[in-house]
Motif scaffolding. Structure first.
Motif, mmCIF file in Angstrom:
data_model
loop_
_atom_site.group_PDB
_atom_site.id
_atom_site.type_symbol
_atom_site.label_atom_id
_atom_site.label_comp_id
_atom_site.label_asym_id
_atom_site.label_seq_id
_atom_site.Cartn_x
_atom_site.Cartn_y
_atom_site.Cartn_z
ATOM 1 N N GLU A 202 37.231 -20.468 31.031
ATOM 2 C CA GLU A 202 36.719 -19.915 32.291
ATOM 3 C C GLU A 202 37.050 -20.801 33.490
ATOM 4 O O GLU A 202 36.729 -20.447 34.620
ATOM 5 C CB GLU A 202 35.196 -19.724 32.198
ATOM 6 N N ASP A 217 36.266 -25.763 37.890
ATOM 7 C CA ASP A 217 36.012 -26.932 37.037
ATOM 8 C C ASP A 217 35.404 -28.030 37.907
ATOM 9 O O ASP A 217 36.093 -28.688 38.674
ATOM 10 C CB ASP A 217 37.350 -27.390 36.434
ATOM 11 N N SER A 218 34.098 -28.190 37.795
ATOM 12 C CA SER A 218 33.460 -29.274 38.574
ATOM 13 C C SER A 218 33.239 -30.509 37.707
ATOM 14 O O SER A 218 33.243 -31.636 38.198
ATOM 15 C CB SER A 218 32.126 -28.808 39.168
ATOM 16 N N VAL A 267 30.719 -27.822 22.858
ATOM 17 C CA VAL A 267 30.063 -28.580 21.780
ATOM 18 C C VAL A 267 28.826 -27.865 21.239
ATOM 19 O O VAL A 267 28.087 -28.420 20.431
ATOM 20 C CB VAL A 267 29.662 -30.007 22.233
ATOM 21 N N SER A 268 28.623 -26.623 21.719
ATOM 22 C CA SER A 268 27.388 -25.953 21.305
ATOM 23 C C SER A 268 27.650 -25.116 20.047
ATOM 24 O O SER A 268 28.462 -25.501 19.204
ATOM 25 C CB SER A 268 26.882 -25.124 22.482
ATOM 26 N N ASP A 273 33.522 -22.642 20.803
ATOM 27 C CA ASP A 273 33.213 -24.032 21.126
ATOM 28 C C ASP A 273 34.302 -24.951 20.574
ATOM 29 O O ASP A 273 34.241 -25.483 19.467
ATOM 30 C CB ASP A 273 31.796 -24.389 20.655
ATOM 31 N N LYS A 296 21.300 -31.728 25.002
ATOM 32 C CA LYS A 296 20.964 -31.607 23.570
ATOM 33 C C LYS A 296 22.188 -31.732 22.660
ATOM 34 O O LYS A 296 22.190 -32.565 21.761
ATOM 35 C CB LYS A 296 20.232 -30.280 23.331
ATOM 36 N N GLY A 315 28.851 -28.815 28.218
ATOM 37 C CA GLY A 315 29.552 -28.293 29.380
ATOM 38 C C GLY A 315 28.699 -28.019 30.601
ATOM 39 O O GLY A 315 29.199 -28.059 31.735
HETATM 40 N N1 LIG Z 1 22.591 -20.244 20.975
HETATM 41 C C1 LIG Z 1 22.604 -21.413 21.617
HETATM 42 N N2 LIG Z 1 23.263 -21.491 22.754
HETATM 43 C C2 LIG Z 1 23.275 -22.642 23.429
HETATM 44 C C3 LIG Z 1 22.584 -23.743 22.919
HETATM 45 C C4 LIG Z 1 21.892 -23.636 21.708
HETATM 46 O O1 LIG Z 1 21.281 -24.578 21.206
HETATM 47 N N3 LIG Z 1 21.959 -22.449 21.085
HETATM 48 N N4 LIG Z 1 22.565 -24.905 23.657
HETATM 49 C C5 LIG Z 1 22.697 -24.741 25.068
HETATM 50 C C6 LIG Z 1 22.800 -26.019 25.678
HETATM 51 S S1 LIG Z 1 21.388 -26.928 25.701
HETATM 52 C C7 LIG Z 1 23.926 -26.453 26.267
HETATM 53 S S2 LIG Z 1 23.921 -27.926 27.124
HETATM 54 C C8 LIG Z 1 25.149 -25.697 26.255
HETATM 55 C C9 LIG Z 1 26.319 -26.574 25.832
HETATM 56 O O2 LIG Z 1 27.397 -25.799 25.735
HETATM 57 P P1 LIG Z 1 28.872 -26.304 25.552
HETATM 58 O O3 LIG Z 1 28.947 -27.752 25.564
HETATM 59 O O4 LIG Z 1 29.428 -25.606 24.399
HETATM 60 O O5 LIG Z 1 29.543 -25.876 26.887
HETATM 61 P P2 LIG Z 1 30.212 -24.530 27.282
HETATM 62 O O6 LIG Z 1 29.642 -23.439 26.475
HETATM 63 O O7 LIG Z 1 31.662 -24.750 27.285
HETATM 64 O O8 LIG Z 1 29.681 -24.437 28.756
HETATM 65 C C10 LIG Z 1 28.333 -24.411 29.071
HETATM 66 C C11 LIG Z 1 28.189 -24.004 30.538
HETATM 67 O O9 LIG Z 1 28.766 -24.960 31.356
HETATM 68 C C12 LIG Z 1 29.824 -24.413 32.140
HETATM 69 N N5 LIG Z 1 30.924 -25.356 32.199
HETATM 70 C C13 LIG Z 1 31.650 -25.788 31.164
HETATM 71 N N6 LIG Z 1 32.596 -26.641 31.559
HETATM 72 C C14 LIG Z 1 32.468 -26.734 32.890
HETATM 73 C C15 LIG Z 1 33.196 -27.449 33.874
HETATM 74 N N7 LIG Z 1 34.226 -28.254 33.560
HETATM 75 N N8 LIG Z 1 32.809 -27.350 35.165
HETATM 76 C C16 LIG Z 1 31.768 -26.529 35.477
HETATM 77 N N9 LIG Z 1 31.046 -25.836 34.586
HETATM 78 C C17 LIG Z 1 31.409 -25.918 33.303
HETATM 79 C C18 LIG Z 1 30.253 -23.175 31.372
HETATM 80 O O10 LIG Z 1 30.889 -22.252 32.175
HETATM 81 C C19 LIG Z 1 28.919 -22.705 30.838
HETATM 82 O O11 LIG Z 1 28.202 -22.008 31.823
HETATM 83 O O12 LIG Z 1 25.070 -24.633 25.357
HETATM 84 C C20 LIG Z 1 23.879 -23.868 25.468
HETATM 85 N N10 LIG Z 1 23.954 -22.737 24.615
#
Ligand SMILES: Nc1nc2c(c(=O)[nH]1)N[C@H]1C(S)=C(S)[C@@H](COP(=O)(O)OP(=O)(O)OC[C@H]3O[C@@H](n4cnc5c(N)ncnc54)[C@H](O)[C@@H]3O)O[C@H]1N2
Ligand code: MOO
Length: 426
Positions: A202, A217-218, A267-268, A273, A296, A315
């Motif tokens: 995205e 990408d922030s 990493v989720s 992921d 988390k 993320g």
């Molecule tokens: N079913 C579940 N869903 C989620 C859980 C869970 O336990 N069960 N944990 C939530 C938590 S807490 C977190 S923190 C996030 C971690 O998710 P990821 O590390 O896999 O990250 P993404 O899914 O890739 O992105 C999450 C969110 O952040 C935005 N994002 C990603 N990279 C960037 C970037 N470089 N700059 C700006 N924003 C970014 C992305 O668009 C998503 O909105 O998972 C939850 N879900």
């Protein structure tokens, strides 16, 4: 679930200070010294004047006053940098400038303000320039004791003494001292090179127009800046889409220039992921759930032949920032050679300044964003006001914050006025 402390302890057990490197002084700025530096020669290297004035023999100016000045013959000038010096004999004086070597025969320096400056008038307020013709005599209005206005050889640092101890952080005064003792280089623990890599299909680069479903990408900008602020040489790699093979190839490429790698996103527990998919225990990375919010899901491990520490941060922007502050920053500082007691942000106690109670999930340590107001002098503690809510996407509120408010795992509600621990982001 793992506690914040357990994860941090595992991270700090895994990282090591980088191998020492001899660097030119300015490249070593901000680095931790990896050698004891002794003073090779006395500092200052010769007796020199601390004032613009006249180098005299004390007996010649004994009892001198404005009414009954001592009149001395001026035998020449001694400027800073002078290598050949006149000898000051009885009844003689040499004009001397600040920093100039004290000529043989002289025992004290009288500042020009205590003389007529050789001009025959009253007390002078400055020395006449070298080009100004002036009398060959000077009238001295005050006596001087031996050593007056003379900075003696070795009075700053004696030869053979310790100038700087191993482990000292080289700030401007320390670099100044190294230069003063003649060192052009210093052996330091170098700054770690950190590579930051965002993942996510995205993501569009800032400056690009967003297609439907895209966001800018922030994280890579925020984390690269955070790594720089933590003392690293930080490189921002181009973001990669959610494809494990592409990510593995990108990591392989980046390892050539990395002492530490930070990824964000993926990493989720979702179907895309990618970091979790590309890196597994075999690659050296372990994924964990920590009892904290935000932050988390976390991955950490040592990858590649060089066993380079890799942090796979969540993320959500606030999650990745908080994770950086709690785990990556201390690791970078440890790799840069900083002492164990200096790896972390300062923590203070502050009263919660809020209109309503603040809620926190049971069993997770919450790190709310806040603005900290220090206490008035003599009063304690300061106060902290939450900015924004607990959502991990709230980067606008994060940008207002200068502190993280820690709400312990066993607290589900903090009331206004409660005392809480606050991390100062500085
Ligand atoms: N079913 C579940 N869903 C989620 C859980 C869970 O336990 N069960 N944990 C939530 C938590 S807490 C977190 S923190 C996030 C971690 O998710 P990821 O590390 O896999 O990250 P993404 O899914 O890739 O992105 C999450 C969110 O952040 C935005 N994002 C990603 N990279 C960037 C970037 N470089 N700059 C700006 N924003 C970014 C992305 O668009 C998503 O909105 O998972 C939850 N879900
Ligand atoms: O733990 Mo996630 O990092 O709450 O948003």
């Amino acid at each position: 679930m793992w506690s914040v402390e357990e994860h941090l302890a595992d991270v700090l057990r895994a990282v090591r200070p980088l191998a020492p490197l001899e660097l030119p002084l300015l490249d070593a700025s901000g680095c931790v010294l990896a050698e004891d530096v002794t003073v090779p020669a006395p500092l200052p290297p010769f007796d020199n004047s601390s004032m613009d004035g006249y180098a005299v023999r004390t007996a010649d100016v004994e009892g001198a006053s404005e009414e009954f000045p001592a009149t001395l013959t001026v035998i020449g000038d001694v400027a800073a940098g002078a290598g050949v010096l006149p000898t000051v004999g009885p009844g003689q004086a040499a004009r001397i400038m600040t920093g100039a070597p004290v000529p043989p025969g002289a025992q004290a320096v009288v500042p020009v303000e205590w003389t007529d400056g050789g001009l025959g008038g009253g007390p002078a307020d400055a020395m006449a320039p070298a080009s100004t013709p002036h009398g060959a005599e000077v009238r001295v209005h005050r006596p001087a004791t031996a050593g007056a206005h003379i900075r003696s050889r070795g009075s700053d640092a004696a030869a053979g003494t310790l100038a700087l101890r191993e482990g000292t952080v080289l700030g401007p005064p320390q670099l100044g001292l190294l230069a003063a003792v003649g060192r052009a280089t210093a052996t330091v623990t170098p700054r770690p090179r950190a590579v930051v890599l965002s993942t996510g299909s995205e993501l569009a680069a800032p400056g690009q127009r967003l297609a439907p479903g895209q966001i800018h990408d922030s994280n890579s900008y925020m984390l690269t800046a955070a790594a720089q602020a933590a003392g690293a040489v930080a490189y921002r790699a181009t973001a990669v889409a959610d494809d494990a093979a592409t990510l593995r190839a990108a990591l392989e490429d980046q390892l050539a220039r990395a002492d530490l790698v930070i990824t964000s996103g993926g990493v989720s527990v979702g179907a895309y992921d990618v970091v979790k998919e590309a890196l597994d225990l075999e690659s050296g990375v372990e994924f964990r759930r920590l009892a904290m919010q935000p932050g988390k899901p976390q991955g950490f491990g040592l990858i590649g032949g060089g066993r380079v520490p890799l942090f796979a941060l969540p993320g959500n922007p606030v999650s990745s920032f908080v994770s950086f502050e709690l785990f990556v920053r201390p690791a970078l500082r440890a790799m840069a050679g900083h002492a164990p007691g200096t790896l972390h942000r300062p923590r203070v106690t502050a009263r919660l300044a809020a209109e309503a109670p603040v809620r926190s999930p049971a069993g997770r340590r919450q790190f709310l964003r806040g603005t900290y107001l220090p206490p008035a002098p003599g009063a304690a503690p300061g106060s902290v006001r939450p900015v924004g809510g607990s959502g991990s996407h709230l980067i606008a509120a994060l940008a207002q914050a200068d502190a993280l408010i820690e709400i312990p795992e066993n607290v589900t509600e903090a009331a206004p006025g409660d005392e809480l621990t606050v991390l100062l982001l500085g």
